[in-house]
Design a protein around this motif. Sequence first.
Motif, mmCIF file in Angstrom:
data_model
loop_
_atom_site.group_PDB
_atom_site.id
_atom_site.type_symbol
_atom_site.label_atom_id
_atom_site.label_comp_id
_atom_site.label_asym_id
_atom_site.label_seq_id
_atom_site.Cartn_x
_atom_site.Cartn_y
_atom_site.Cartn_z
ATOM 1 N N GLY A 50 47.248 -3.971 40.736
ATOM 2 C CA GLY A 50 46.122 -3.774 41.652
ATOM 3 C C GLY A 50 45.977 -2.324 42.047
ATOM 4 N N LEU A 51 47.103 -1.648 42.201
ATOM 5 C CA LEU A 51 47.076 -0.216 42.524
ATOM 6 C C LEU A 51 46.375 0.567 41.422
ATOM 7 C CD1 LEU A 51 50.189 1.786 43.718
ATOM 8 C CD2 LEU A 51 48.791 2.632 41.849
ATOM 9 N N VAL A 60 44.677 9.846 37.787
ATOM 10 C CA VAL A 60 46.119 9.992 37.608
ATOM 11 C C VAL A 60 46.829 10.456 38.876
ATOM 12 C CG1 VAL A 60 47.898 11.367 36.434
ATOM 13 C CG2 VAL A 60 46.118 10.214 35.110
ATOM 14 N N PRO A 61 46.410 11.571 39.518
ATOM 15 C CA PRO A 61 47.132 11.974 40.738
ATOM 16 C C PRO A 61 47.007 10.953 41.864
ATOM 17 C CG PRO A 61 45.184 13.349 40.387
ATOM 18 C CD PRO A 61 45.374 12.551 39.147
ATOM 19 N N ILE A 62 45.860 10.262 41.947
ATOM 20 C CA ILE A 62 45.697 9.214 42.956
ATOM 21 C C ILE A 62 46.662 8.068 42.678
ATOM 22 C CG2 ILE A 62 44.081 7.513 43.884
ATOM 23 C CD1 ILE A 62 41.821 9.516 43.272
ATOM 24 N N GLY A 63 46.743 7.666 41.412
ATOM 25 C CA GLY A 63 47.641 6.583 41.047
ATOM 26 C C GLY A 63 49.105 6.941 41.257
ATOM 27 N N ILE A 108 44.117 8.861 49.680
ATOM 28 C CA ILE A 108 43.386 7.927 48.824
ATOM 29 C C ILE A 108 44.368 7.123 47.971
ATOM 30 C CG2 ILE A 108 41.660 7.731 46.988
ATOM 31 C CD1 ILE A 108 40.321 10.213 48.044
ATOM 32 N N GLY A 109 45.458 7.758 47.538
ATOM 33 C CA GLY A 109 46.493 7.032 46.815
ATOM 34 C C GLY A 109 47.096 5.930 47.668
ATOM 35 N N LEU A 110 47.317 6.223 48.946
ATOM 36 C CA LEU A 110 47.823 5.208 49.866
ATOM 37 C C LEU A 110 46.813 4.069 50.004
ATOM 38 C CD1 LEU A 110 50.387 4.923 51.638
ATOM 39 C CD2 LEU A 110 49.036 5.809 53.547
ATOM 40 N N ALA A 111 45.523 4.430 50.041
ATOM 41 C CA ALA A 111 44.474 3.401 50.118
ATOM 42 C C ALA A 111 44.444 2.549 48.854
ATOM 43 C CB ALA A 111 43.110 4.063 50.333
ATOM 44 N N ILE A 135 52.284 9.760 30.248
ATOM 45 C CA ILE A 135 53.497 9.464 31.021
ATOM 46 C C ILE A 135 53.127 8.766 32.330
ATOM 47 C CG2 ILE A 135 55.404 10.516 32.304
ATOM 48 C CD1 ILE A 135 55.466 12.703 30.121
ATOM 49 N N ALA A 136 52.095 9.277 33.005
ATOM 50 C CA ALA A 136 51.689 8.704 34.289
ATOM 51 C C ALA A 136 51.229 7.256 34.131
ATOM 52 C CB ALA A 136 50.569 9.546 34.903
ATOM 53 N N VAL A 137 50.445 6.974 33.090
ATOM 54 C CA VAL A 137 49.979 5.599 32.860
ATOM 55 C C VAL A 137 51.163 4.686 32.561
ATOM 56 C CG1 VAL A 137 48.618 4.145 31.323
ATOM 57 C CG2 VAL A 137 47.679 6.318 32.114
ATOM 58 N N ALA A 138 52.133 5.179 31.784
ATOM 59 C CA ALA A 138 53.306 4.368 31.437
ATOM 60 C C ALA A 138 54.167 4.057 32.661
ATOM 61 C CB ALA A 138 54.145 5.094 30.382
ATOM 62 N N LEU A 139 54.083 4.888 33.699
ATOM 63 C CA LEU A 139 54.889 4.664 34.900
ATOM 64 C C LEU A 139 54.437 3.429 35.683
ATOM 65 C CD1 LEU A 139 55.362 8.324 36.185
ATOM 66 C CD2 LEU A 139 57.141 6.787 35.332
ATOM 67 N N VAL A 140 53.206 2.971 35.459
ATOM 68 C CA VAL A 140 52.721 1.771 36.171
ATOM 69 C C VAL A 140 53.481 0.527 35.711
ATOM 70 C CG1 VAL A 140 50.725 0.299 36.646
ATOM 71 C CG2 VAL A 140 50.458 2.793 36.619
ATOM 72 N N PRO A 141 53.491 0.186 34.398
ATOM 73 C CA PRO A 141 54.296 -0.973 33.988
ATOM 74 C C PRO A 141 55.788 -0.751 34.183
ATOM 75 C CG PRO A 141 53.414 0.164 32.061
ATOM 76 C CD PRO A 141 52.732 0.756 33.262
ATOM 77 N N ALA A 142 56.233 0.505 34.083
ATOM 78 C CA ALA A 142 57.658 0.779 34.292
ATOM 79 C C ALA A 142 58.058 0.452 35.731
ATOM 80 C CB ALA A 142 57.968 2.241 33.975
ATOM 81 N N THR A 143 57.193 0.804 36.680
ATOM 82 C CA THR A 143 57.460 0.479 38.087
ATOM 83 C C THR A 143 57.510 -1.025 38.299
ATOM 84 O OG1 THR A 143 56.542 2.519 38.985
ATOM 85 C CG2 THR A 143 56.467 0.596 40.412
#
Length: 420
Positions: A310-311, A63-66, A296-299, A217-225
């Motif tokens: 993909g992220l 989660v924090p990496i994502g 690592i998040g940037l990677a 919330i963090a997982v939901a932010l991926v499709p929201a983005t």
Amino acid sequence: MSTATIAKPQAKQPGKGGRRFSLPVLLLIIAGALILTSIVRLITGADGITSTGQMSTALRAAVPIGLAGLGGLWAERAGVVNIGLEGMMILGTWFGAWAGYQWGPWTGVVVGILGGCLGAVLHAVATVTFNVNHIVSGVAINILALGITRYLSKFTFADTSEGSAKQSPPIDSLGNFDIPGLSSWLNTLNEKHWFLISDIAGLVGGLVTNLSPLTVIAVALVPATWWVLWRTAFGLRLRSCGENPVAAESLGVNVYKYKYLAVIISGGFAGLGGAFLSIVASNVYLDGQTGGRGYIGLASMIFGNWMPGGLALGAGLFGYTDSLNLRGGATNVHALILLLGFLLVAGAGYLVWKKRYVPAGITAAVAALMFVWYATTDQVPTQLVGASPYIVTLLVLSLSAQHLRMPKADGLPYRKGQGK
């Protein structure tokens, strides 16, 4: 203003990075990886590599990496390289813990986001307004954030009960929950250790077990983005600033405004990732808590080719390797050496099919070394387990570098009216 006209800079470029896997092919690759993992589990007896507990820990580590990766995605889609994600995460950990200790965990989450945004404003002023080199500004943010949080900790946490100059007092939990019925059923199925079925049950079970509300919330932010950046006029204008800001300006887009917004949102995501570390992952602020997760998040963003899906896969991969360290997985890492050998054999076969014989030979040789390493050892050193997230980061970026396409104007200086 025509949105179709603004979309021209985003047209798919031929050549580098233009190729993408279709959904059926991607699903076949994932299925093949799961089958290989199940075979390795049966051979080695390392049932922990696909256990529900392992996958749950991996999700929490991812989660924090994502979130840091999403922050990088927002900034770089607008043309600003954000190496300062690590520093913004550090600010998020400290401000989140400071506010969470005094006013509760949800307040800590909000203040942690604001802490990340504070670092992002500094980065935006330097890079967008004054055209400072993006890498130099990002490194400065990282150094500044580390120094500021260490300085503030001496005055805020040192004299508190259960706190110190390097650690905050404990913060109240946001709570955890399981999906009723489904979680226990999948865990029971995983404990059967059946071929493939138990591995899938462990993977899915980890996604519905011991969840924090902030994880959801963090997982939901991926499709929201994805939806905001690729399905709204706001996202279209923002991405045009990262592809061709001169053309965007000529069509009436306020490039400075969109770059500022993108960088501030980027800092908010990084700050949320930092708050997750101090409030959810460990319930205290610790000096050095981020441990390079911003990088690592940037990677993971680069691995994901500047795309949210993909992220998320990249963050999951890095989170899984990090979870091996968190759960003391020397035996599991040893089993994964065998899995890596099988994957390299598959990679060598693919290269032969593409008639790239020299890379295929090198890949096959490395696969042979992996098999020898596995056969001649019983476990790996604990130091290698701790370093595995960083090793995987280097390997993944090295292997995927030839198939990436960054935004065309990413990191390039821009001045208003420069196209006139």
